[in-house]
Scaffold this active site. Structure first.
Site, PDB file in Angstrom:
ATOM      1  N   GLU A   1      12.436   2.205  14.642  1.00 63.19           N
ATOM      2  CA  GLU A   1      11.212   3.319  14.032  1.00 63.19           C
ATOM      3  C   GLU A   1       9.886   3.094  14.885  1.00 63.19           C
ATOM      4  OE1 GLU A   1      10.281   2.629   9.996  1.00 63.19           O
ATOM      5  OE2 GLU A   1      10.149   0.414  10.206  1.00 63.19           O
TER       6      GLU A   1
ATOM      7  N   TYR B  48       0.727  -1.120   0.149  1.00 66.25           N
ATOM      8  CA  TYR B  48      -0.024   0.124   0.240  1.00 66.25           C
ATOM      9  C   TYR B  48       0.772   1.306   0.087  1.00 66.25           C
ATOM     10  CZ  TYR B  48       0.862   0.997   5.105  1.00 66.25           C
ATOM     11  OH  TYR B  48       1.484   1.447   6.215  1.00 66.25           O
TER      12      TYR B  48
ATOM     13  N   LEU C 266      11.300   1.138   7.182  1.00 69.59           N
ATOM     14  CA  LEU C 266      10.735   1.753   5.840  1.00 69.59           C
ATOM     15  C   LEU C 266      11.580   2.655   5.135  1.00 69.59           C
ATOM     16  CD1 LEU C 266       8.081   1.351   3.979  1.00 69.59           C
ATOM     17  CD2 LEU C 266       7.271   3.280   5.460  1.00 69.59           C
TER      18      LEU C 266
ATOM     19  N   LYS D 283       6.742  -1.723   1.715  1.00 71.07           N
ATOM     20  CA  LYS D 283       5.331  -1.389   2.374  1.00 71.07           C
ATOM     21  C   LYS D 283       4.309  -2.280   2.351  1.00 71.07           C
ATOM     22  CE  LYS D 283       3.139   3.082   3.235  1.00 71.07           C
ATOM     23  NZ  LYS D 283       3.579   3.362   4.650  1.00 71.07           N
TER      24      LYS D 283
END
Length: 285
Positions: free
Chosen positions: A180, A33, A205, A148
């Site tokens: 993260e 996505y 990411l 992702k």
């Protein structure tokens, strides 16, 4: 009024939007996505999101749902049909519909392609003004966080753990260092003013807002180091902040009950937020 969403070539009211119960996005989280921010009816960082989408599709050998220009046209049609001024457009591509099997469906199976809008009431949120309070949790996600995917169960659990403790978010820790946040890249500002954030790799990411912030920091003559940092280093930092398409640049003022700096949003995070938004809006489409 009901939103209009896009599902596999058609624009329909959200109540009429349907995917098969045999869609691999539902059965296996076999999907990727993107989320593109919208301000003043324009798309922020759209080319970057398309570049990352292409990378995610390639890494999972997922078929493309269309060209960048075709996907841009769908975004613009959704903006118009929903009169969206501020918010986000979510995009998801799955491997499509097939009988449940770990083996992928045969070549030529069409992917499922879904987009929808989400309204945002304000750019300057409470979190942006007051800063985030975060906890830390072990990073138990799979090893390819650079793709992702829609595999977001563990980040959701971590976020809910933070909420259950009266905090805003969680930073994840692996091998003694911060990776993260649940849906954002993490940064600290050292006592000498250096911005520190983890280098790109499989463990985080590759944030589109992160890439823009690195460029903005360079233009502002701010020094950036890409390296891991520990929880102790973060708690002793002058400032901390996160970046994402949803949060832009948002200060972090507390980590595991320890105030960061003076416990208020710091000047570097505020300066980066202002500069990023100015630059992103200047290039928005």
């Amino acid at each position: 009024m009901s939103r209009i969403v896009y599902v596999n070539g058609t624009y329909v009211p959200e109540a009429e939007a349907k995917l098969s119960v045999f869609d691999r996005g539902l059965l296996f989280a076999d999907a990727v996505y993107e989320v593109t921010a919208v301000i003043d009816g324009k798309l922020l960082d759209f080319p970057g999101h398309m570049a990352r989408l292409r990378r995610s599709l390639a890494e999972l050998r997922l078929p493309s749902p269309g060209s960048d220009q075709e996907i841009l046209a769908i975004h613009r049609e959704l903006l118009a049909r929903n009169a969206l001024i501020q918010g986000h457009i979510y995009l998801m591509v799955t491997r499509g519909e097939a009988d449940r099997d770990f083996v992928w469906p045969k070549d030529g199976t069409p992917p499922s392609f879904v987009l929808f809008t989400q309204k945002r009431d304000a750019i300057e949120t409470r979190e942006a003004i007051e800063g985030l309070r975060v906890i830390t949790v072990p990073d138990l996600r799979w090893g390819r966080r650079d793709i992702k995917t829609v595999q977001l169960l563990y980040p959701s659990l971590a976020k809910m753990e933070a909420k259950s403790r009266g905090k805003d978010d969680a930073w994840m820790v692996e091998d003694g260092t911060i990776t993260e946040g649940t849906s954002n890249n993490a940064y600290i500002v050292t006592q000498d003013g250096t911005i520190v954030t983890r280098a790109l790799g499989h463990d985080i990411l590759h944030g589109i807002t992160r890439a823009a912030i690195m460029k903005v920091a360079g233009e502002l003559a701010l020094h950036v180091e890409e390296r891991p940092f520990t929880l102790a280093e973060a708690q002793g930092a002058r400032e901390a902040f996160i970046t994402s398409a949803g949060a832009f640049v948002t200060p972090v003022v507390e980590i595991d009950e320890t105030p960061i700096g003076d416990g208020r949003p710091g000047p570097i995070a505020r300066r980066l937020r202002t500069a990023y938004l100015e630059a992103a809006l200047a290039q928005a489409i």
